[in-house]
Design a protein around this motif. Structure first.
Motif, PDB file in Angstrom:
ATOM      1  N   ARG A  19      25.468  -0.629  39.796  1.00  0.00           N
ATOM      2  CA  ARG A  19      26.872  -1.018  39.932  1.00  0.00           C
ATOM      3  C   ARG A  19      27.042  -2.496  40.277  1.00  0.00           C
ATOM      4  O   ARG A  19      28.043  -3.114  39.915  1.00  0.00           O
ATOM      5  N   ALA A  20      26.052  -3.086  40.959  1.00  0.00           N
ATOM      6  CA  ALA A  20      26.154  -4.490  41.364  1.00  0.00           C
ATOM      7  C   ALA A  20      25.798  -5.451  40.229  1.00  0.00           C
ATOM      8  O   ALA A  20      26.238  -6.601  40.238  1.00  0.00           O
ATOM      9  N   LEU A  21      25.015  -4.991  39.275  1.00  0.00           N
ATOM     10  CA  LEU A  21      24.504  -5.890  38.226  1.00  0.00           C
ATOM     11  C   LEU A  21      25.583  -6.628  37.430  1.00  0.00           C
ATOM     12  O   LEU A  21      25.424  -7.837  37.194  1.00  0.00           O
ATOM     13  N   PRO A  22      26.664  -6.002  37.000  1.00  0.00           N
ATOM     14  CA  PRO A  22      27.661  -6.766  36.228  1.00  0.00           C
ATOM     15  C   PRO A  22      28.235  -7.956  37.012  1.00  0.00           C
ATOM     16  O   PRO A  22      28.381  -9.050  36.453  1.00  0.00           O
ATOM     17  N   ALA A  23      28.524  -7.771  38.281  1.00  0.00           N
ATOM     18  CA  ALA A  23      29.056  -8.879  39.093  1.00  0.00           C
ATOM     19  C   ALA A  23      28.010  -9.975  39.251  1.00  0.00           C
ATOM     20  O   ALA A  23      28.327 -11.168  39.149  1.00  0.00           O
ATOM     21  N   LEU A  24      26.758  -9.584  39.481  1.00  0.00           N
ATOM     22  CA  LEU A  24      25.701 -10.583  39.638  1.00  0.00           C
ATOM     23  C   LEU A  24      25.448 -11.340  38.340  1.00  0.00           C
ATOM     24  O   LEU A  24      25.192 -12.549  38.363  1.00  0.00           O
ATOM     25  N   GLU A  81      17.919  -5.891  38.871  1.00  0.00           N
ATOM     26  CA  GLU A  81      17.482  -5.256  37.617  1.00  0.00           C
ATOM     27  C   GLU A  81      16.258  -4.378  37.848  1.00  0.00           C
ATOM     28  O   GLU A  81      16.166  -3.266  37.317  1.00  0.00           O
ATOM     29  N   THR A  82      15.323  -4.869  38.642  1.00  0.00           N
ATOM     30  CA  THR A  82      14.126  -4.084  38.954  1.00  0.00           C
ATOM     31  C   THR A  82      14.504  -2.819  39.709  1.00  0.00           C
ATOM     32  O   THR A  82      14.018  -1.726  39.393  1.00  0.00           O
ATOM     33  N   ALA A  83      15.371  -2.941  40.699  1.00  0.00           N
ATOM     34  CA  ALA A  83      15.796  -1.763  41.465  1.00  0.00           C
ATOM     35  C   ALA A  83      16.555  -0.779  40.579  1.00  0.00           C
ATOM     36  O   ALA A  83      16.374   0.435  40.695  1.00  0.00           O
ATOM     37  N   ALA A  84      17.392  -1.286  39.690  1.00  0.00           N
ATOM     38  CA  ALA A  84      18.158  -0.408  38.796  1.00  0.00           C
ATOM     39  C   ALA A  84      17.230   0.362  37.854  1.00  0.00           C
ATOM     40  O   ALA A  84      17.506   1.501  37.495  1.00  0.00           O
ATOM     41  N   ARG A  85      16.136  -0.239  37.512  1.00  0.00           N
ATOM     42  CA  ARG A  85      15.189   0.368  36.576  1.00  0.00           C
ATOM     43  C   ARG A  85      14.148   1.251  37.280  1.00  0.00           C
ATOM     44  O   ARG A  85      13.780   2.302  36.780  1.00  0.00           O
ATOM     45  N   GLU A  86      13.699   0.842  38.481  1.00  0.00           N
ATOM     46  CA  GLU A  86      12.530   1.482  39.088  1.00  0.00           C
ATOM     47  C   GLU A  86      12.782   2.250  40.376  1.00  0.00           C
ATOM     48  O   GLU A  86      11.877   2.931  40.860  1.00  0.00           O
ATOM     49  N   SER A  87      13.963   2.146  40.950  1.00  0.00           N
ATOM     50  CA  SER A  87      14.218   2.812  42.229  1.00  0.00           C
ATOM     51  C   SER A  87      14.049   4.319  42.103  1.00  0.00           C
ATOM     52  O   SER A  87      14.499   4.938  41.146  1.00  0.00           O
ATOM     53  N   LYS A  88      13.401   4.889  43.097  1.00  0.00           N
ATOM     54  CA  LYS A  88      13.197   6.344  43.142  1.00  0.00           C
ATOM     55  C   LYS A  88      14.402   7.058  43.763  1.00  0.00           C
ATOM     56  O   LYS A  88      14.653   8.215  43.488  1.00  0.00           O
ATOM     57  N   ASP A  89      15.141   6.344  44.597  1.00  0.00           N
ATOM     58  CA  ASP A  89      16.287   6.933  45.285  1.00  0.00           C
ATOM     59  C   ASP A  89      17.537   6.774  44.412  1.00  0.00           C
ATOM     60  O   ASP A  89      17.889   5.654  44.040  1.00  0.00           O
ATOM     61  N   PRO A  90      18.222   7.876  44.093  1.00  0.00           N
ATOM     62  CA  PRO A  90      19.388   7.775  43.199  1.00  0.00           C
ATOM     63  C   PRO A  90      20.518   6.924  43.774  1.00  0.00           C
ATOM     64  O   PRO A  90      21.208   6.234  43.018  1.00  0.00           O
ATOM     65  N   GLN A  91      20.724   6.938  45.095  1.00  0.00           N
ATOM     66  CA  GLN A  91      21.801   6.134  45.676  1.00  0.00           C
ATOM     67  C   GLN A  91      21.469   4.648  45.642  1.00  0.00           C
ATOM     68  O   GLN A  91      22.332   3.815  45.376  1.00  0.00           O
TER      69      GLN A  91
END
Length: 170
Positions: free
Chosen positions: A154-159, A137-147
């Motif tokens: 994309r991984a969050l729903p499975a997790l 969740e943190t990476a999905a919200r704060e990551s600077k790199d689009p990939q």
């Protein structure tokens, strides 16, 4: 003759400099928080896979074994994607889970049956997926790199599904 030598020198400089200039635009250095996310996610995934393999052998409850089989299958796919992304981003991933997770694996390795099930559900199912969800969740919200951000999103729903399933096991 002098003009030819000069043109060859310019051509050589262009050939040697161009890949660096072009590559720099494509392979920009990944921000430290994004690299740490990939490393932490890899360590987390390794822990969950190793714990699931132990559960296949040591768990008593059929639901625990079924959960472990699903985790093994889904985390292998997720970890393969993560490894590919880390390779593209030139991030070295850890060779083993974090120290606390290694201790948990040792504890799991010493148990069987219902005693194993209890510890596995608490540490490898609920706690590990709670932490993984927070991490992604943190990476999905704060990551600077689009990939990197896209991978986390994309991984969050499975997790989230894994966390819900693990809580149901409790």
């Amino acid at each position: 003759m002098k003009k030819t030598t000069w043109m060859c020198a310019v051509a050589a400089i262009c050939l040697f400099a161009a890949p660096g200039l072009l590559g720099g635009a494509q392979a920009q250095e990944l921000a430290e928080p994004d690299a740490r996310f990939l490393q932490a996610a890899a360590a987390s995934g390794m822990f969950e896979e190793q714990a699931a393999r132990l559960a296949e052998k040591r768990a008593a409850d059929g639901e625990v074994k079924a959960f472990a089989a699903k985790m093994l299958e889904q985390h292998r796919a997720l970890d393969a994607e993560l490894t590919t992304l880390a390779g593209r981003k030139q991030v070295k991933l850890p060779d083993e889970p974090s120290e606390p997770d290694r201790r948990t694996l040792e504890q799991l390795g010493d148990r069987t049956g219902p005693d194993f099930d209890t510890l596995y559900i608490e540490k490898a199912a609920v706690d590990a997926h709670t932490m993984a969800n927070r991490l992604y969740e943190t990476a999905a919200r704060e990551s600077k790199d689009p990939q990197v951000r896209d991978f986390a999103v994309r991984a969050l729903p499975a997790l989230a599904e894994h966390l819900a399933m693990s809580r149901k096991l409790q």
